[in-house]
Motif scaffolding. Structure first.
Motif, PDB file in Angstrom:
ATOM      1  N   SER A 106     106.923 106.747 -10.567  1.00 17.67           N
ATOM      2  CA  SER A 106     105.751 106.127 -11.180  1.00 17.67           C
ATOM      3  C   SER A 106     106.122 104.956 -12.087  1.00 17.67           C
ATOM      4  O   SER A 106     105.303 104.063 -12.316  1.00 17.67           O
ATOM      5  CB  SER A 106     104.948 107.162 -11.970  1.00 17.67           C
ATOM      6  OG  SER A 106     105.706 107.707 -13.023  1.00 17.67           O
ATOM      7  N   LEU A 107     107.352 104.925 -12.593  1.00 19.44           N
ATOM      8  CA  LEU A 107     107.765 103.793 -13.429  1.00 19.44           C
ATOM      9  C   LEU A 107     107.776 102.506 -12.607  1.00 19.44           C
ATOM     10  O   LEU A 107     107.222 101.477 -13.028  1.00 19.44           O
ATOM     11  CB  LEU A 107     109.140 104.045 -14.050  1.00 19.44           C
ATOM     12  CG  LEU A 107     109.717 102.896 -14.891  1.00 19.44           C
ATOM     13  CD1 LEU A 107     108.784 102.537 -16.039  1.00 19.44           C
ATOM     14  CD2 LEU A 107     111.110 103.263 -15.427  1.00 19.44           C
ATOM     15  N   ALA A 162     104.301 101.454 -11.777  1.00 20.42           N
ATOM     16  CA  ALA A 162     103.654 100.806 -12.913  1.00 20.42           C
ATOM     17  C   ALA A 162     104.078  99.345 -13.029  1.00 20.42           C
ATOM     18  O   ALA A 162     103.256  98.459 -13.301  1.00 20.42           O
ATOM     19  CB  ALA A 162     103.983 101.567 -14.201  1.00 20.42           C
ATOM     20  N   LYS A 167     100.611 100.583 -18.030  1.00 18.11           N
ATOM     21  CA  LYS A 167     100.646 101.804 -18.832  1.00 18.11           C
ATOM     22  C   LYS A 167      99.588 102.803 -18.369  1.00 18.11           C
ATOM     23  O   LYS A 167      99.808 104.020 -18.404  1.00 18.11           O
ATOM     24  CB  LYS A 167     100.437 101.465 -20.310  1.00 18.11           C
ATOM     25  CG  LYS A 167     101.623 100.771 -20.957  1.00 18.11           C
ATOM     26  CD  LYS A 167     101.366 100.518 -22.430  1.00 18.11           C
ATOM     27  CE  LYS A 167     102.589  99.905 -23.108  1.00 18.11           C
ATOM     28  NZ  LYS A 167     102.343  99.639 -24.556  1.00 18.11           N
ATOM     29  N   ILE A 219     100.885 105.013 -15.686  1.00 24.10           N
ATOM     30  CA  ILE A 219     101.725 106.100 -16.204  1.00 24.10           C
ATOM     31  C   ILE A 219     100.852 107.206 -16.792  1.00 24.10           C
ATOM     32  O   ILE A 219     101.100 108.405 -16.565  1.00 24.10           O
ATOM     33  CB  ILE A 219     102.703 105.580 -17.271  1.00 24.10           C
ATOM     34  CG1 ILE A 219     103.649 104.520 -16.681  1.00 24.10           C
ATOM     35  CG2 ILE A 219     103.506 106.731 -17.879  1.00 24.10           C
ATOM     36  CD1 ILE A 219     104.594 105.032 -15.648  1.00 24.10           C
ATOM     37  N   GLU A 220      99.822 106.833 -17.542  1.00 28.91           N
ATOM     38  CA  GLU A 220      98.926 107.833 -18.124  1.00 28.91           C
ATOM     39  C   GLU A 220      98.235 108.651 -17.041  1.00 28.91           C
ATOM     40  O   GLU A 220      98.030 109.866 -17.191  1.00 28.91           O
ATOM     41  CB  GLU A 220      97.892 107.142 -19.017  1.00 28.91           C
ATOM     42  CG  GLU A 220      98.451 106.618 -20.321  1.00 28.91           C
ATOM     43  CD  GLU A 220      99.079 107.719 -21.155  1.00 28.91           C
ATOM     44  OE1 GLU A 220      98.491 108.820 -21.228  1.00 28.91           O
ATOM     45  OE2 GLU A 220     100.162 107.491 -21.723  1.00 28.91           O
ATOM     46  N   LYS A 243      99.506 109.349 -14.160  1.00 26.29           N
ATOM     47  CA  LYS A 243     100.515 110.288 -13.654  1.00 26.29           C
ATOM     48  C   LYS A 243     100.680 111.479 -14.606  1.00 26.29           C
ATOM     49  O   LYS A 243     100.841 112.621 -14.162  1.00 26.29           O
ATOM     50  CB  LYS A 243     101.848 109.571 -13.452  1.00 26.29           C
ATOM     51  CG  LYS A 243     103.000 110.462 -13.032  1.00 26.29           C
ATOM     52  CD  LYS A 243     102.705 111.225 -11.762  1.00 26.29           C
ATOM     53  CE  LYS A 243     102.537 110.352 -10.553  1.00 26.29           C
ATOM     54  NZ  LYS A 243     102.376 111.169  -9.314  1.00 26.29           N
ATOM     55  N   ILE A 286     106.594 113.803 -19.951  1.00 25.38           N
ATOM     56  CA  ILE A 286     106.659 112.423 -19.484  1.00 25.38           C
ATOM     57  C   ILE A 286     106.322 111.542 -20.679  1.00 25.38           C
ATOM     58  O   ILE A 286     105.216 111.604 -21.224  1.00 25.38           O
ATOM     59  CB  ILE A 286     105.671 112.149 -18.339  1.00 25.38           C
ATOM     60  CG1 ILE A 286     105.909 113.116 -17.183  1.00 25.38           C
ATOM     61  CG2 ILE A 286     105.798 110.707 -17.866  1.00 25.38           C
ATOM     62  CD1 ILE A 286     104.864 113.022 -16.095  1.00 25.38           C
ATOM     63  N   LEU A 344     106.585 107.538 -22.110  1.00 23.21           N
ATOM     64  CA  LEU A 344     106.895 106.134 -21.876  1.00 23.21           C
ATOM     65  C   LEU A 344     107.550 105.542 -23.112  1.00 23.21           C
ATOM     66  O   LEU A 344     106.999 105.623 -24.220  1.00 23.21           O
ATOM     67  CB  LEU A 344     105.615 105.367 -21.540  1.00 23.21           C
ATOM     68  CG  LEU A 344     105.783 103.885 -21.201  1.00 23.21           C
ATOM     69  CD1 LEU A 344     106.559 103.715 -19.906  1.00 23.21           C
ATOM     70  CD2 LEU A 344     104.417 103.215 -21.102  1.00 23.21           C
ATOM     71  N   MET A 356     111.217 105.134 -19.350  1.00 18.43           N
ATOM     72  CA  MET A 356     110.427 106.336 -19.597  1.00 18.43           C
ATOM     73  C   MET A 356     111.291 107.574 -19.494  1.00 18.43           C
ATOM     74  O   MET A 356     112.342 107.563 -18.837  1.00 18.43           O
ATOM     75  CB  MET A 356     109.254 106.433 -18.607  1.00 18.43           C
ATOM     76  CG  MET A 356     109.667 106.626 -17.161  1.00 18.43           C
ATOM     77  SD  MET A 356     108.248 106.704 -16.026  1.00 18.43           S
ATOM     78  CE  MET A 356     107.621 108.341 -16.386  1.00 18.43           C
TER      79      MET A 356
END
Length: 305
Positions: free
Chosen positions: A191-192, A195, A217, A220-221, A223, A239, A241, A282
């Motif tokens: 997911s990084l 993103a 961002k 990521i949220e 996820k 998780i 960040l 992250m």
């Protein structure tokens, strides 16, 4: 230390390697150098294959020599991990080590610059290759070679190789990935990069830097929420960040919040393709992952294809 016999020449002392390098000089051979911290993986292999391909066309070959020095060889006067206790000679590229990854890891690039300078003096590489995953490190070392007027390598011969990625998830290959649980490796860690790709798409459509970062961002949220609601995970991995940011690759300064691609290129006097580093870090459980992509023309940063 006794080492087994291999077809590759293995040098555990500076003297042994320098004798090998002296013969290579006499024979008119060039030497391509890939530095690692051990824990070898396919990402390192991709760096080794680049000099091999350059030297022999499309034919792949194994390295000719490996330098595996002891701590005593590299630090004959000893070394302390505590900076305040260190004595002796150290190398620092002032003004470029406190941004990006340096903001999270104080004094890290001082250590990198010191040990790599020592390796350059030992190896005397014609060319050297570093991975884009550690792009700040590579750009700092290029500045180092230029500022110190090194000839082996010169700054022009320090090349950055695109990040090697997993073919299915696009996760950047790293020795750190070995610490991830299977579902973290396949479903969470990628997911990084996703993103960063969202940030790239937003930048190219003309959104401001702050909007690009916000969209990255948000992915990521999303996820984090998916993981929280995933019934397969009895114990939810943390998780967290660290950052997602855009930086000027020349100064490493953070881009202003309101800037967009049009303004960025106008500030460069209409420089189309003016590069920007979009990077992030992250935590997935106890494992810290880093990644980056270059917005614009990565070739200007010495990234080779």
């Amino acid at each position: 230390m006794d080492l087994p016999r291999y077809s590759i020449a293995i040098h555990s002392t500076v003297a042994s390697y320098r004798e090998w390098r002296r013969k290579a000089f006499q024979e008119g051979k060039s030497v391509g150098f890939v530095a690692t911290m051990g824990a070898l993986h396919e990402g390192h292999a991709s760096l080794v294959e680049v000099p091999s391909k350059e030297g022999t066309g499309t034919q792949k070959r194994t390295p000719d020599a490996v330098f595996v020095p002891s701590v005593k060889e590299m630090y004959p006067s000893g070394i302390s991990q505590t900076v305040s206790e260190q004595k002796g000679t150290f190398v620092e590229v002032k003004g470029f080590g406190h941004q990006m990854e340096g903001s999270m890891r104080p004094d890290f690039f001082r250590g990198v610059a010191t040990v790599v300078t020592k390796l350059f003096h030992v190896i005397e590489p014609s060319k050297t290759y570093f991975g884009q995953k550690d792009i700040q490190q590579a750009l700092i070392l290029r500045k180092l070679t230029g500022d110190l007027l090194l000839s082996h390598p010169s700054s022009e011969n320090l090349h950055i190789v695109p990040t090697a990625r997993d073919s299915s998830s696009s996760l950047a290959l790293s020795s750190r990935n070995a610490y991830l649980q299977p579902i973290e490796l396949t479903d969470i860690a990628p997911s990084l990069y996703a993103a960063l790709q969202e940030g790239k798409r937003s930048w190219e459509t003309g959104l401001s830097k702050s909007e690009c970062i916000a969209r990255a961002k948000a992915l990521i949220e999303s996820k984090v929420q998916d993981v929280h609601n995933d019934p397969r995970l009895e114990e939810k991995p943390v998780i967290k960040l660290d950052y997602i940011e855009m930086n000027d690759p020349e100064s490493f300064d953070v881009l202003s919040e309101g800037i967009d691609i049009g303004v960025w290129e106008d500030e460069g006097e209409g420089d189309k393709g003016r590069p920007v580093i979009l990077s992030g870090a992250m935590w997935v459980g106890k494992t810290r992952l880093i990644d980056n992509i270059v917005l614009g023309d990565g070739g200007r940063l010495g990234i080779i294809n």
